[in-house]
Scaffold this motif. Structure first.
Motif, PDB file in Angstrom:
ATOM      1  N   LEU A   1     116.379  94.920  69.845  1.00 32.48           N
ATOM      2  CA  LEU A   1     115.985  94.316  71.001  1.00 32.48           C
ATOM      3  C   LEU A   1     114.846  93.568  70.856  1.00 32.48           C
ATOM      4  CD1 LEU A   1     116.552  97.048  73.564  1.00 32.48           C
ATOM      5  CD2 LEU A   1     117.780  94.696  73.654  1.00 32.48           C
ATOM      6  N   ILE A   2     113.525  94.172  70.245  1.00 31.21           N
ATOM      7  CA  ILE A   2     112.436  93.420  70.068  1.00 31.21           C
ATOM      8  C   ILE A   2     112.594  92.359  68.954  1.00 31.21           C
ATOM      9  CG2 ILE A   2     110.338  93.523  69.062  1.00 31.21           C
ATOM     10  CD1 ILE A   2     109.858  96.182  70.515  1.00 31.21           C
ATOM     11  N   ASN A   3     113.348  92.382  68.007  1.00 29.24           N
ATOM     12  CA  ASN A   3     113.583  91.306  66.996  1.00 29.24           C
ATOM     13  C   ASN A   3     114.493  90.104  67.217  1.00 29.24           C
ATOM     14  OD1 ASN A   3     111.650  91.844  64.464  1.00 29.24           O
ATOM     15  ND2 ASN A   3     112.390  93.831  65.110  1.00 29.24           N
ATOM     16  N   TYR A   4     115.641  90.474  68.186  1.00 27.08           N
ATOM     17  CA  TYR A   4     116.565  89.454  68.237  1.00 27.08           C
ATOM     18  C   TYR A   4     117.000  89.396  69.690  1.00 27.08           C
ATOM     19  CZ  TYR A   4     117.439  90.896  63.327  1.00 27.08           C
ATOM     20  OH  TYR A   4     117.101  91.172  62.203  1.00 27.08           O
ATOM     21  N   GLY A   5     116.503  90.199  70.722  1.00 25.34           N
ATOM     22  CA  GLY A   5     117.071  90.142  71.957  1.00 25.34           C
ATOM     23  C   GLY A   5     118.300  91.106  72.304  1.00 25.34           C
ATOM     24  N   MET A   6     119.027  90.413  73.444  1.00 26.86           N
ATOM     25  CA  MET A   6     119.928  91.252  73.798  1.00 26.86           C
ATOM     26  C   MET A   6     121.335  90.857  73.203  1.00 26.86           C
ATOM     27  SD  MET A   6     119.192  91.882  77.832  1.00 26.86           S
ATOM     28  CE  MET A   6     118.686  90.408  78.181  1.00 26.86           C
ATOM     29  N   GLU A   7     122.018  91.682  72.688  1.00 25.77           N
ATOM     30  CA  GLU A   7     123.393  91.317  72.161  1.00 25.77           C
ATOM     31  C   GLU A   7     124.374  90.857  73.125  1.00 25.77           C
ATOM     32  OE1 GLU A   7     126.692  93.016  68.928  1.00 25.77           O
ATOM     33  OE2 GLU A   7     125.029  94.375  69.766  1.00 25.77           O
ATOM     34  N   GLY A   8     125.068  89.778  72.967  1.00 22.46           N
ATOM     35  CA  GLY A   8     125.776  89.211  74.054  1.00 22.46           C
ATOM     36  C   GLY A   8     125.303  88.147  74.723  1.00 22.46           C
ATOM     37  N   VAL A   9     123.831  88.031  74.658  1.00 28.56           N
ATOM     38  CA  VAL A   9     123.146  87.001  75.362  1.00 28.56           C
ATOM     39  C   VAL A   9     122.505  86.128  74.427  1.00 28.56           C
ATOM     40  CG1 VAL A   9     121.082  86.436  76.829  1.00 28.56           C
ATOM     41  CG2 VAL A   9     122.511  88.630  77.436  1.00 28.56           C
ATOM     42  N   GLN A  10     121.630  86.540  73.287  1.00 31.98           N
ATOM     43  CA  GLN A  10     120.873  86.176  72.552  1.00 31.98           C
ATOM     44  C   GLN A  10     121.841  85.954  71.112  1.00 31.98           C
ATOM     45  OE1 GLN A  10     118.849  87.864  74.495  1.00 31.98           O
ATOM     46  NE2 GLN A  10     118.011  86.176  75.398  1.00 31.98           N
ATOM     47  N   TYR A  11     122.527  86.848  70.930  1.00 32.58           N
ATOM     48  CA  TYR A  11     123.282  86.975  69.731  1.00 32.58           C
ATOM     49  C   TYR A  11     124.659  87.743  69.684  1.00 32.58           C
ATOM     50  CZ  TYR A  11     121.643  91.463  68.693  1.00 32.58           C
ATOM     51  OH  TYR A  11     121.368  93.205  68.801  1.00 32.58           O
ATOM     52  N   GLU A  12     125.446  87.495  68.817  1.00 28.58           N
ATOM     53  CA  GLU A  12     126.853  88.393  68.530  1.00 28.58           C
ATOM     54  C   GLU A  12     126.642  88.665  66.968  1.00 28.58           C
ATOM     55  OE1 GLU A  12     130.031  86.388  70.070  1.00 28.58           O
ATOM     56  OE2 GLU A  12     129.474  86.814  72.317  1.00 28.58           O
TER      57      GLU A  12
ATOM     58  N   ASP B   1     131.310  89.110  61.139  1.00 25.22           N
ATOM     59  CA  ASP B   1     131.226  89.411  59.921  1.00 25.22           C
ATOM     60  C   ASP B   1     130.197  89.634  59.171  1.00 25.22           C
ATOM     61  OD1 ASP B   1     134.052  88.285  59.830  1.00 25.22           O
ATOM     62  OD2 ASP B   1     133.516  86.407  59.880  1.00 25.22           O
ATOM     63  N   GLY B   2     129.123  90.491  59.952  1.00 28.10           N
ATOM     64  CA  GLY B   2     127.968  91.061  59.245  1.00 28.10           C
ATOM     65  C   GLY B   2     126.631  90.074  59.741  1.00 28.10           C
ATOM     66  N   LYS B   3     126.936  88.940  60.319  1.00 32.74           N
ATOM     67  CA  LYS B   3     125.968  88.102  60.653  1.00 32.74           C
ATOM     68  C   LYS B   3     125.691  87.640  62.165  1.00 32.74           C
ATOM     69  CE  LYS B   3     125.761  85.353  56.259  1.00 32.74           C
ATOM     70  NZ  LYS B   3     125.735  84.043  55.525  1.00 32.74           N
ATOM     71  N   ARG B   4     124.508  87.393  62.408  1.00 33.38           N
ATOM     72  CA  ARG B   4     124.220  87.067  63.929  1.00 33.38           C
ATOM     73  C   ARG B   4     124.780  85.685  64.234  1.00 33.38           C
ATOM     74  NH1 ARG B   4     118.701  86.518  64.369  1.00 33.38           N
ATOM     75  NH2 ARG B   4     118.216  87.271  62.391  1.00 33.38           N
ATOM     76  N   VAL B   5     125.116  85.533  65.193  1.00 31.68           N
ATOM     77  CA  VAL B   5     125.875  84.126  65.474  1.00 31.68           C
ATOM     78  C   VAL B   5     125.222  84.024  67.136  1.00 31.68           C
ATOM     79  CG1 VAL B   5     127.851  84.323  63.978  1.00 31.68           C
ATOM     80  CG2 VAL B   5     128.046  84.933  66.321  1.00 31.68           C
ATOM     81  N   LEU B   6     125.177  82.737  67.660  1.00 36.08           N
ATOM     82  CA  LEU B   6     124.950  82.356  68.948  1.00 36.08           C
ATOM     83  C   LEU B   6     126.321  82.906  69.820  1.00 36.08           C
ATOM     84  CD1 LEU B   6     122.727  79.260  68.413  1.00 36.08           C
ATOM     85  CD2 LEU B   6     122.169  81.519  68.754  1.00 36.08           C
ATOM     86  N   PRO B   7     125.966  83.392  70.805  1.00 34.61           N
ATOM     87  CA  PRO B   7     127.257  83.715  71.677  1.00 34.61           C
ATOM     88  C   PRO B   7     127.793  82.078  72.469  1.00 34.61           C
ATOM     89  CG  PRO B   7     125.434  85.193  72.481  1.00 34.61           C
ATOM     90  CD  PRO B   7     124.966  84.085  71.397  1.00 34.61           C
ATOM     91  N   GLU B   8     129.144  82.442  72.547  1.00 31.28           N
ATOM     92  CA  GLU B   8     129.505  80.891  73.221  1.00 31.28           C
ATOM     93  C   GLU B   8     128.928  80.798  74.669  1.00 31.28           C
ATOM     94  OE1 GLU B   8     133.879  79.527  74.927  1.00 31.28           O
ATOM     95  OE2 GLU B   8     133.849  81.431  73.968  1.00 31.28           O
ATOM     96  N   GLY B   9     128.597  79.577  74.721  1.00 34.11           N
ATOM     97  CA  GLY B   9     127.798  79.110  75.922  1.00 34.11           C
ATOM     98  C   GLY B   9     126.293  79.227  76.025  1.00 34.11           C
TER      99      GLY B   9
ATOM    100  N   PHE C   1     116.860  97.156  59.044  1.00 37.12           N
ATOM    101  CA  PHE C   1     117.337  96.910  59.998  1.00 37.12           C
ATOM    102  C   PHE C   1     117.711  95.297  60.361  1.00 37.12           C
ATOM    103  CE2 PHE C   1     115.190 101.024  61.868  1.00 37.12           C
ATOM    104  CZ  PHE C   1     116.177 101.729  61.536  1.00 37.12           C
ATOM    105  N   GLU C   2     117.487  94.525  59.431  1.00 37.73           N
ATOM    106  CA  GLU C   2     117.771  93.309  59.525  1.00 37.73           C
ATOM    107  C   GLU C   2     119.311  92.809  59.722  1.00 37.73           C
ATOM    108  OE1 GLU C   2     115.391  90.557  59.709  1.00 37.73           O
ATOM    109  OE2 GLU C   2     114.259  92.220  60.589  1.00 37.73           O
ATOM    110  N   ILE C   3     119.583  91.949  60.482  1.00 32.38           N
ATOM    111  CA  ILE C   3     120.773  91.466  60.458  1.00 32.38           C
ATOM    112  C   ILE C   3     120.612  90.007  60.246  1.00 32.38           C
ATOM    113  CG2 ILE C   3     122.781  90.975  61.787  1.00 32.38           C
ATOM    114  CD1 ILE C   3     121.886  92.974  63.890  1.00 32.38           C
TER     115      ILE C   3
END
Length: 531
Positions: free
Chosen positions: A389-400, A403-411, A431-433
């Motif tokens: 949460l502190i490093n990446y934000g909320m999953e589904g809002v800031q990232y998804e 395949d093992g990597k953080r991507v930007l959510p649609e929209g 803990f890094e993604i």
């Protein structure tokens, strides 16, 4: 014995028995662990007693950076604080030291006596040892095992040794996070090719050739839309000497270094060598050729935004920044193929690995809740959900995660959804993604180049005691700040005269005294390291 004395003796005896029973009893503790009903403290499974968590408290965390303005940080922190409330009956308050005049603001905050709980530190850029000397941080030796046991047990003894001032632990190192923060110039590969530069740039002359091409051929573009708040003098010294940086701040311009890795305990100063005059002359030449704005000393533009918009051709920062900016530029300026010229590439003899105390966290000397602050830190660093949460934000809002990597959510909308916390006080590789927003060729290009020439960081346990020369060091820092920007950006008139005046002012400020004291302490450090 009189009846009065007998009664008094009996009362004293009863009081002693009661006191002994109270001291040796359980004090209401659940002997099998858990919450202490009498005090609200906790007892861990290994028998150590935790902090009293019966009272809700707020824990401040001071970080460096410009506070986000789109509201996403507050939303994420609210999620973090739900978990903090549940686990330790506390919540975090993020406090920002923003980049405008950040050095002064940071040191003034620590000197103010404010009840800071947690604060970001850095021994090689945030004057951590100087602030420790001034009593800004709390000693953590007894507190860490009790209130941050996961962190305490995960940091090796030799890393704790590099976290001590006067024999006491005053910081928690960011020792389990891999990064390269060696600086260099970022330039557009497509424009470099147009300029006839087909090989990676390896010196400042190559950068000058690139900037001249932009000046001559890219209408409406400032070759380098530089701002004067940052000097590149340290980078130039890295390119054209074998000298090593020391974890000692002299403000805007670094004044003291060591001679080389082979002579790492010999103090020198590139400011008093031809290197500095060469730098000043080159910067005057670049200024006269119009590589930056005429009013550069007052320029408030965001150069990186200008680079992304195609309105500037050069930027400078460290390798971690480059890894993200390369991907951003591929989107903003397709085909730009952003490249990096690391300053250490020219000589190749003075690239050191990062100090484990380049980032980290301390507890303020006046903290009212140091126990709970360390419990909060232990969660940030070791609870994977809170860490993400502190490093990446909320999953589904800031990232998804795909395949093992953080991507930007649609929209995803950068202006509306972007998040950052500027947490540089305890990141963990485990803990890094990995992110698709970091260039996937970074390791095979830049990291591979560094691995061939890197040297171990030699000053991890060197703590400079400024007491004997504090007044002189302050005066040197003032001279550096007063004259440095104009010299760096070619606005100080004749370079030779400006350099001579600068050196003269340094001498008046007490340069020789500081040099001698530095050498004396480095001699002592050499004996400590080599025996």
């Amino acid at each position: 014995m009189s009846s009065v004395k007998k009664v008094s003796a009996l009362l004293i005896a009863m009081m002693m028995i009661f006191t002994l029973a109270a001291c040796s009893g359980s004090n209401g503790e659940n002997k099998e662990g858990g919450k202490n009903e009498g005090t609200g403290s906790t007892t861990t499974t290994d028998g150590t007693k935790g902090a009293d968590t019966s009272k809700f408290v707020k824990i401040s965390y001071v970080v460096l950076g410009d506070k986000p303005k789109n509201g996403q940080f507050e939303k994420v922190l609210a999620e973090v604080n739900k978990k903090m409330k549940e686990k330790i009956n506390a919540e975090l308050e993020w406090k920002w030291v923003e980049w405008a005049d950040w050095q002064t603001k940071y040191n003034l905050l620590l000197a103010s006596g404010e009840a800071i709980d947690l604060i970001t530190i850095g021994t090689d850029w945030l004057d951590t040892w100087g602030n420790a000397q001034r009593g800004a941080f709390m000693n953590l030796d007894d507190l860490l095992p009790e209130y941050a046991p996961q962190t305490w047990n995960s940091v090796p003894e030799e890393d704790w040794a590099e976290s001590k001032y006067n024999g006491n632990i005053v910081l928690i190192p960011e020792n389990d996070y891999t990064q390269w923060v060696n600086h260099g110039f970022f330039y557009r590969g497509d424009w470099a090719k147009e300029a006839g530069i087909t090989e990676p740039i390896k010196d400042w002359e190559g950068i000058g050739q690139y900037l001249q091409f932009i000046k001559d051929n890219k209408e409406g573009v400032v070759p380098w839309d530089a701002v004067a708040s940052t000097s590149t003098w340290g980078g130039y010294a890295s390119s054209y000497t074998d000298q090593l940086e020391l974890p000692i701040s002299t403000g805007y311009l670094p004044v003291f270094t060591t001679k080389s890795y082979d002579e790492k305990f010999t103090i020198v100063s590139p400011v008093f060598e031809d290197t500095f005059l060469n730098f000043a002359s080159l910067m005057k030449d670049w200024a006269d050729k119009g590589y930056w704005r005429e009013d550069v000393l007052n320029n408030k533009n965001d150069n990186r935004s200008a680079l992304r918009a195609g309105l500037s051709g050069l930027d400078q920062h460290h390798t971690q920044t480059f890894g993200g900016l390369r991907v951003t530029m591929d989107k903003d300026q397709p085909g730009s193929e952003l490249q990096m010229f690391p300053f250490a590439r020219t000589g190749g003899n003075n690239l050191t690995e990062l100090s484990i105390t380049h980032g980290g966290t301390s507890v303020g000397a006046h903290s009212k809740n140091p126990e709970r602050a360390l419990m909060a830190y232990d969660l940030i660093r070791n609870d994977e959900e809170i860490y993400h949460l502190i490093n990446y934000g909320m999953e589904g809002v800031q990232y998804e995660v795909k395949d093992g990597k953080r991507v930007l959510p649609e929209g995803y909308d950068e202006a509306k959804d972007a998040f950052y916390a500027d947490f540089w006080g305890g990141r963990m590789d485990k803990f890094e993604i990995p992110s698709v927003t970091t260039w996937d060729q970074l390791e095979e290009t830049m990291y591979a180049e560094y691995d061939k020439i890197k040297k171990p960081y030699p000053y991890g346990q060197f703590v400079f005691d400024k007491t004997p020369v504090e007044a002189e060091l302050t005066a040197i820092t003032q001279v550096s700040g007063e004259m440095g920007p104009a010299i760096t950006y070619g606005k100080a008139g004749d370079p030779a005269q400006a350099v001579e005046k600068f050196r003269s002012k340094l001498k008046t400020a007490g340069y020789d005294k500081v040099l001698a004291e530095l050498q004396r302490q480095l001699d002592a450090y050499k004996k400590l390291i080599e025996g």
